[in-house]
Structure formats: C-alpha cells, structure tokens
Design a protein around this motif. Structure first.
Motif, PDB file in Angstrom:
ATOM      1  N   MET A   1       0.845  -1.174   0.000  1.00 45.32           N
ATOM      2  CA  MET A   1       0.000   0.000   0.000  1.00 45.32           C
ATOM      3  C   MET A   1       0.889   1.234   0.000  1.00 45.32           C
ATOM      4  N   GLN A   2       0.673   2.093  -0.935  1.00 46.39           N
ATOM      5  CA  GLN A   2       1.562   3.235  -1.093  1.00 46.39           C
ATOM      6  C   GLN A   2       1.472   4.248   0.035  1.00 46.39           C
ATOM      7  N   ASN A   3       0.391   4.252   0.775  1.00 41.77           N
ATOM      8  CA  ASN A   3       0.257   5.218   1.866  1.00 41.77           C
ATOM      9  C   ASN A   3       0.581   4.608   3.233  1.00 41.77           C
ATOM     10  N   LEU A   4       1.284   3.477   3.239  1.00 42.12           N
ATOM     11  CA  LEU A   4       1.631   2.798   4.480  1.00 42.12           C
ATOM     12  C   LEU A   4       3.145   2.778   4.646  1.00 42.12           C
ATOM     13  N   THR A   5       3.630   3.470   5.692  1.00 48.31           N
ATOM     14  CA  THR A   5       5.053   3.637   5.973  1.00 48.31           C
ATOM     15  C   THR A   5       5.351   3.086   7.352  1.00 48.31           C
ATOM     16  N   LEU A   6       6.540   2.557   7.527  1.00 47.86           N
ATOM     17  CA  LEU A   6       6.950   1.981   8.804  1.00 47.86           C
ATOM     18  C   LEU A   6       8.119   2.783   9.361  1.00 47.86           C
ATOM     19  N   LEU A   7       8.136   2.969  10.673  1.00 47.13           N
ATOM     20  CA  LEU A   7       9.175   3.728  11.352  1.00 47.13           C
ATOM     21  C   LEU A   7       9.625   2.941  12.577  1.00 47.13           C
ATOM     22  N   ALA A   8      10.952   2.685  12.681  1.00 49.03           N
ATOM     23  CA  ALA A   8      11.457   1.909  13.825  1.00 49.03           C
ATOM     24  C   ALA A   8      12.927   2.203  14.059  1.00 49.03           C
ATOM     25  N   ALA A   9      13.343   1.976  15.299  1.00 51.82           N
ATOM     26  CA  ALA A   9      14.760   1.973  15.664  1.00 51.82           C
ATOM     27  C   ALA A   9      15.076   0.548  16.105  1.00 51.82           C
ATOM     28  N   ILE A  10      16.091  -0.045  15.462  1.00 50.31           N
ATOM     29  CA  ILE A  10      16.393  -1.447  15.718  1.00 50.31           C
ATOM     30  C   ILE A  10      17.878  -1.619  16.020  1.00 50.31           C
ATOM     31  N   GLY A  11      18.182  -2.607  16.844  1.00 48.84           N
ATOM     32  CA  GLY A  11      19.564  -2.919  17.179  1.00 48.84           C
ATOM     33  C   GLY A  11      20.210  -3.808  16.133  1.00 48.84           C
ATOM     34  N   LYS A  12      21.438  -4.134  16.374  1.00 48.67           N
ATOM     35  CA  LYS A  12      22.239  -4.940  15.446  1.00 48.67           C
ATOM     36  C   LYS A  12      21.597  -6.293  15.142  1.00 48.67           C
ATOM     37  N   ASN A  13      20.863  -6.841  16.094  1.00 47.92           N
ATOM     38  CA  ASN A  13      20.184  -8.120  15.911  1.00 47.92           C
ATOM     39  C   ASN A  13      18.665  -7.940  15.845  1.00 47.92           C
ATOM     40  N   ASN A  14      18.238  -6.799  15.336  1.00 48.56           N
ATOM     41  CA  ASN A  14      16.814  -6.443  15.186  1.00 48.56           C
ATOM     42  C   ASN A  14      16.101  -6.203  16.511  1.00 48.56           C
ATOM     43  N   GLU A  15      16.845  -5.915  17.576  1.00 48.63           N
ATOM     44  CA  GLU A  15      16.231  -5.641  18.867  1.00 48.63           C
ATOM     45  C   GLU A  15      15.365  -4.380  18.783  1.00 48.63           C
ATOM     46  N   LEU A  16      14.212  -4.449  19.444  1.00 49.62           N
ATOM     47  CA  LEU A  16      13.311  -3.294  19.536  1.00 49.62           C
ATOM     48  C   LEU A  16      13.199  -2.774  20.961  1.00 49.62           C
ATOM     49  N   GLY A  17      13.007  -3.678  21.905  1.00 45.54           N
ATOM     50  CA  GLY A  17      12.757  -3.223  23.260  1.00 45.54           C
ATOM     51  C   GLY A  17      12.889  -4.320  24.286  1.00 45.54           C
ATOM     52  N   VAL A  18      12.654  -3.910  25.532  1.00 43.20           N
ATOM     53  CA  VAL A  18      12.655  -4.829  26.656  1.00 43.20           C
ATOM     54  C   VAL A  18      11.602  -4.349  27.654  1.00 43.20           C
ATOM     55  N   ASP A  19      10.819  -5.280  28.167  1.00 44.31           N
ATOM     56  CA  ASP A  19       9.759  -4.960  29.131  1.00 44.31           C
ATOM     57  C   ASP A  19       8.831  -3.856  28.628  1.00 44.31           C
ATOM     58  N   ASN A  20       8.493  -3.913  27.349  1.00 49.47           N
ATOM     59  CA  ASN A  20       7.573  -2.958  26.722  1.00 49.47           C
ATOM     60  C   ASN A  20       8.094  -1.516  26.738  1.00 49.47           C
TER      61      ASN A  20
END
Length: 166
Positions: A1-20
């Motif tokens: 979908m052309q109007n759907l964009t994703l935004l994220a910060a990821i670590g070297k091994n695709n880490e996103l977070g811990v304990d929410n």
C-alpha cells in the motif's frame, strides 16, 4: 500500500525493546520520530499505546490501535480488531499512515508497507525481548539519510530509508 510507511529503531540483531520499553533514548532520533509522525495517522498495538509517555501523541497525530482487546478507557483514537478491517480503512483514506510498533504489529503490516525508515543502531542488546521481523533486504532499495557512526554518537547508528521493489 503506497500510503503505508513503517518507522522503527532497531539494534544490530533487530532488537526493539525490553519490558515494553524502548532500549535506546537517542535525542536526535526522537526528534526525527516526532517530525515524521506529526500530521499523520499512527498505527500501533495496544502494548505500544500503553507504553507511550504522557503527551506523546500531542499535536496532530491520529492514533489507530490494532488489538483484539477492547480499549474502552481511551478516547481520541480508533481501534480495529482485525487486520483486514484496518487494511480496508487504510486503502480508503488517501493520507499517509505510519506504523510505529510493536513487534507483532510490524510483523503483521510489513508485507503491506511500501516505505520504511529504520534507525539501525550498531550495538547489540542481549536483554531484548521484542524484535523487528526479519526481512529480505534484496526486496528493497535503501538510501542512507544520516550516518551517526563517526560523529561520536552513543550509541552509533545509521538511518536508512527503504523502498520496496514492486
């Protein structure tokens, strides 16, 4: 979908977070996040909504939550209980939607996203308990928007824009 964009910060091994919670607090990246999300619909899961600090959605942001659980106590947001209803809504609205997490929402919506902005942090975080989904980089063209590895950034990172080949 052309109007759907994703935004994220990821670590070297695709880490996103811990304990929410996010792992990294990078002032410049948070400013980029704010700039990118103002005046947009934001798609997130229930856990991401709950984890946001007070005032995080101030300004013209229109939160949309994809969750099987009811969200009665929240006002000023839209809630979808299934992916197909959300995708139908996105297809009918000619504005940009930004997917902001968490990991399950990224996994569900990644196949439909045309553009991604990823802050790729050059460190590992073994304590992480949520991860960005694996994706085939050969399906995407990437451009470096900023390289903060040589500027003494702590942690060092690179911001890239990915556009899916279609």
């Amino acid at each position: 979908m052309q109007n759907l964009t994703l935004l994220a910060a990821i670590g070297k091994n695709n880490e996103l977070g811990v304990d929410n919670h996010l792992i990294w607090r990078i002032k410049e990246d948070l400013a980029f996040y704010k700039k990118m999300t103002l005046d947009h619909y934001l798609i997130m899961g229930r856990k991401t909504l709950v984890s946001l600090p007070a005032g995080a959605l101030e300004g013209w942001r229109r939160p949309i939550v994809l969750s099987k659980r009811p969200l009665d106590r929240y006002c000023d947001l839209s809630c979808f209980n299934d992916l197909s209803s959300l995708l139908e809504f996105v297809s009918l609205v000619p504005e940009e939607f930004i997917v902001i997490g968490g990991s399950q929402i990224y996994k569900l919506l990644l196949p439909y996203v045309e553009t991604m902005y990823l802050t790729e942090i050059q460190q590992e975080y073994p304590e992480a308990d949520s991860y960005f989904p694996e994706f085939d980089k050969s399906d995407w063209t990437s451009d470096v928007l900023g390289d903060y590895r040589k500027e003494g950034a702590d942690p060092p990172y690179v911001r890239k824009k990915y556009i899916r080949h279609r």
